[in-house]
Design a protein around this motif. Sequence first.
Motif, PDB file in Angstrom:
ATOM      1  N   PHE A   1       1.027  -1.211  -0.017  1.00  0.00           N
ATOM      2  CA  PHE A   1       0.077  -0.018   0.064  1.00  0.00           C
ATOM      3  C   PHE A   1       0.746   1.353  -0.160  1.00  0.00           C
ATOM      4  CE2 PHE A   1      -2.294   3.157   2.917  1.00  0.00           C
ATOM      5  CZ  PHE A   1      -3.079   3.653   1.988  1.00  0.00           C
ATOM      6  N   SER A   2       1.017   2.146  -1.019  1.00  0.00           N
ATOM      7  CA  SER A   2       1.491   3.084  -1.201  1.00  0.00           C
ATOM      8  C   SER A   2       0.755   4.416  -1.132  1.00  0.00           C
ATOM      9  CB  SER A   2       2.333   3.182  -2.589  1.00  0.00           C
ATOM     10  OG  SER A   2       3.447   2.214  -2.628  1.00  0.00           O
TER      11      SER A   2
ATOM     12  N   SER B   1       6.788  -4.233   6.664  1.00  0.00           N
ATOM     13  CA  SER B   1       7.836  -3.081   6.724  1.00  0.00           C
ATOM     14  C   SER B   1       6.990  -1.594   6.257  1.00  0.00           C
ATOM     15  CB  SER B   1       9.015  -3.202   5.714  1.00  0.00           C
ATOM     16  OG  SER B   1       8.435  -3.358   4.435  1.00  0.00           O
ATOM     17  N   LEU B   2       7.383  -0.513   6.787  1.00  0.00           N
ATOM     18  CA  LEU B   2       6.848   0.762   6.489  1.00  0.00           C
ATOM     19  C   LEU B   2       8.040   1.672   5.925  1.00  0.00           C
ATOM     20  CD1 LEU B   2       4.571   2.815   6.265  1.00  0.00           C
ATOM     21  CD2 LEU B   2       4.889   3.377   8.603  1.00  0.00           C
ATOM     22  N   ILE B   3       8.044   1.989   5.063  1.00  0.00           N
ATOM     23  CA  ILE B   3       9.116   2.732   4.369  1.00  0.00           C
ATOM     24  C   ILE B   3       8.878   4.195   3.838  1.00  0.00           C
ATOM     25  CG2 ILE B   3      11.171   2.614   2.471  1.00  0.00           C
ATOM     26  CD1 ILE B   3      10.985  -0.426   2.676  1.00  0.00           C
TER      27      ILE B   3
ATOM     28  N   TYR C   1       5.087   7.007   1.082  1.00  0.00           N
ATOM     29  CA  TYR C   1       5.293   5.692   2.097  1.00  0.00           C
ATOM     30  C   TYR C   1       4.825   4.490   1.154  1.00  0.00           C
ATOM     31  CZ  TYR C   1       6.339   9.213   5.740  1.00  0.00           C
ATOM     32  OH  TYR C   1       6.952  10.499   6.265  1.00  0.00           O
ATOM     33  N   THR C   2       5.347   3.453   1.622  1.00  0.00           N
ATOM     34  CA  THR C   2       4.840   2.135   1.277  1.00  0.00           C
ATOM     35  C   THR C   2       4.732   1.177   2.389  1.00  0.00           C
ATOM     36  OG1 THR C   2       5.535   2.567  -0.776  1.00  0.00           O
ATOM     37  CG2 THR C   2       5.285   0.108  -0.252  1.00  0.00           C
ATOM     38  N   LEU C   3       3.677   0.616   2.767  1.00  0.00           N
ATOM     39  CA  LEU C   3       3.403  -0.274   3.794  1.00  0.00           C
ATOM     40  C   LEU C   3       3.270  -1.814   3.142  1.00  0.00           C
ATOM     41  CD1 LEU C   3       2.688  -1.280   6.819  1.00  0.00           C
ATOM     42  CD2 LEU C   3       0.289  -0.823   6.173  1.00  0.00           C
ATOM     43  N   THR C   4       4.423  -2.634   3.513  1.00  0.00           N
ATOM     44  CA  THR C   4       4.291  -3.979   2.651  1.00  0.00           C
ATOM     45  C   THR C   4       4.066  -5.180   3.840  1.00  0.00           C
ATOM     46  OG1 THR C   4       5.605  -3.078   1.001  1.00  0.00           O
ATOM     47  CG2 THR C   4       5.676  -5.372   1.204  1.00  0.00           C
ATOM     48  N   PHE C   5       3.462  -6.009   3.304  1.00  0.00           N
ATOM     49  CA  PHE C   5       3.194  -7.315   4.005  1.00  0.00           C
ATOM     50  C   PHE C   5       3.586  -8.322   3.192  1.00  0.00           C
ATOM     51  CE2 PHE C   5       0.921  -4.767   6.874  1.00  0.00           C
ATOM     52  CZ  PHE C   5       0.730  -5.420   8.332  1.00  0.00           C
ATOM     53  N   GLU C   6       4.610  -9.149   3.706  1.00  0.00           N
ATOM     54  CA  GLU C   6       4.942 -10.545   2.847  1.00  0.00           C
ATOM     55  C   GLU C   6       4.983 -11.662   3.665  1.00  0.00           C
ATOM     56  OE1 GLU C   6       8.235  -8.885  -0.179  1.00  0.00           O
ATOM     57  OE2 GLU C   6       8.933  -8.663   1.870  1.00  0.00           O
TER      58      GLU C   6
ATOM     59  N   LEU D   1      -4.706  -7.337   9.367  1.00  0.00           N
ATOM     60  CA  LEU D   1      -4.476  -6.076   9.649  1.00  0.00           C
ATOM     61  C   LEU D   1      -5.766  -5.406   9.850  1.00  0.00           C
ATOM     62  CD1 LEU D   1      -2.765  -3.463   9.598  1.00  0.00           C
ATOM     63  CD2 LEU D   1      -3.243  -3.079   7.016  1.00  0.00           C
ATOM     64  N   SER D   2      -6.172  -5.269  11.407  1.00  0.00           N
ATOM     65  CA  SER D   2      -7.401  -4.781  11.654  1.00  0.00           C
ATOM     66  C   SER D   2      -7.639  -3.242  11.460  1.00  0.00           C
ATOM     67  CB  SER D   2      -7.425  -4.966  13.074  1.00  0.00           C
ATOM     68  OG  SER D   2      -7.439  -6.145  13.758  1.00  0.00           O
ATOM     69  N   GLU D   3      -6.459  -2.399  11.242  1.00  0.00           N
ATOM     70  CA  GLU D   3      -6.257  -1.178  11.135  1.00  0.00           C
ATOM     71  C   GLU D   3      -5.074  -0.663  10.898  1.00  0.00           C
ATOM     72  OE1 GLU D   3      -7.173   2.969  13.775  1.00  0.00           O
ATOM     73  OE2 GLU D   3      -7.547   1.063  14.581  1.00  0.00           O
ATOM     74  N   PHE D   4      -5.071   0.204   9.898  1.00  0.00           N
ATOM     75  CA  PHE D   4      -3.772   1.321   9.532  1.00  0.00           C
ATOM     76  C   PHE D   4      -4.604   2.598   9.161  1.00  0.00           C
ATOM     77  CE2 PHE D   4      -0.860   3.324   6.650  1.00  0.00           C
ATOM     78  CZ  PHE D   4       0.104   3.526   7.547  1.00  0.00           C
ATOM     79  N   SER D   5      -4.411   3.341   9.931  1.00  0.00           N
ATOM     80  CA  SER D   5      -5.005   4.696   9.913  1.00  0.00           C
ATOM     81  C   SER D   5      -4.502   5.936   9.848  1.00  0.00           C
ATOM     82  CB  SER D   5      -6.185   4.802  10.939  1.00  0.00           C
ATOM     83  OG  SER D   5      -5.613   4.699  12.364  1.00  0.00           O
ATOM     84  N   LEU D   6      -4.595   7.057   9.235  1.00  0.00           N
ATOM     85  CA  LEU D   6      -3.630   7.936   9.127  1.00  0.00           C
ATOM     86  C   LEU D   6      -4.757   9.271   9.639  1.00  0.00           C
ATOM     87  CD1 LEU D   6      -2.190   7.375   5.734  1.00  0.00           C
ATOM     88  CD2 LEU D   6      -0.955   7.504   7.914  1.00  0.00           C
TER      89      LEU D   6
END
Length: 239
Positions: free
Chosen positions: A109-110, A140-142, A175-180, A203-208
């Motif tokens: 997710f970018s 990772s969150l880059i 930013y990019t959030l990646t799950f592998e 992933l229950s929540e990734f909020s901004l």
Amino acid sequence: MLGKTKLLMMLHLIFVLTGMSSSARADITFTSFSGSVIAEFDTVSNSDSSIFQPEAIVETAADNNSVSESDLDWSWDGSTLSGSSDGIAEKTVAARPGGDHCASSNFSFSFGIDEASDFVLEGFWGTNNLTGVDDSLSYSLIGPSGVVETANSAGTTGVASDVISSSGTLPPGSYTLTFESTLKETINNMQTGSNASVSGWTLSEFSLVPAAVPEPSGFALLAFTMIAIGSYRHRKNLV
């Protein structure tokens, strides 16, 4: 008369700006999604991918009553991301030959933000009955300055045996959030149900949300207002 009008306009501007400071919202300037799954068993291999949202993809590879399956789904409502992925390897009949399984998924997710924003990352993940040296489960969150954070699951008693919990503040940027997730197992004995090899995350929540900006205190605003009024009265008395 003109001085009084200017004073009223000044006071109106003070309260407007104060209101703006408490209601401002950062913009998410762009979002993009990328997800893929692979399921393999011996010579059978199937894969799928997507860049859309909301989305759910799944692939299965089966032969000789052995099955590898990988699924992935995600959804974004404009401020919060949720999703999940599971990889499963099973051998359902003891008398049939076994073999090599692979079930993997990759999700990215970018996004871009134009103001400092607080993030919350919550969920759970884990594995069960994994013995392969090439198995992995990570996120990772880059950001523009490199890795913000990265983690590997330590849960080994199921896909909910380890907690994902993180929060922080991100400066403006992309930013990019990646799950592998990669499950690679060789299964020669019957292994199914609760004994199957599994790896997964939810992933229950990734909020901004905009980072909190200190607002002018009531005392400071009152003091500024009284100074403005006093200045106006002083100028009026000199006329």
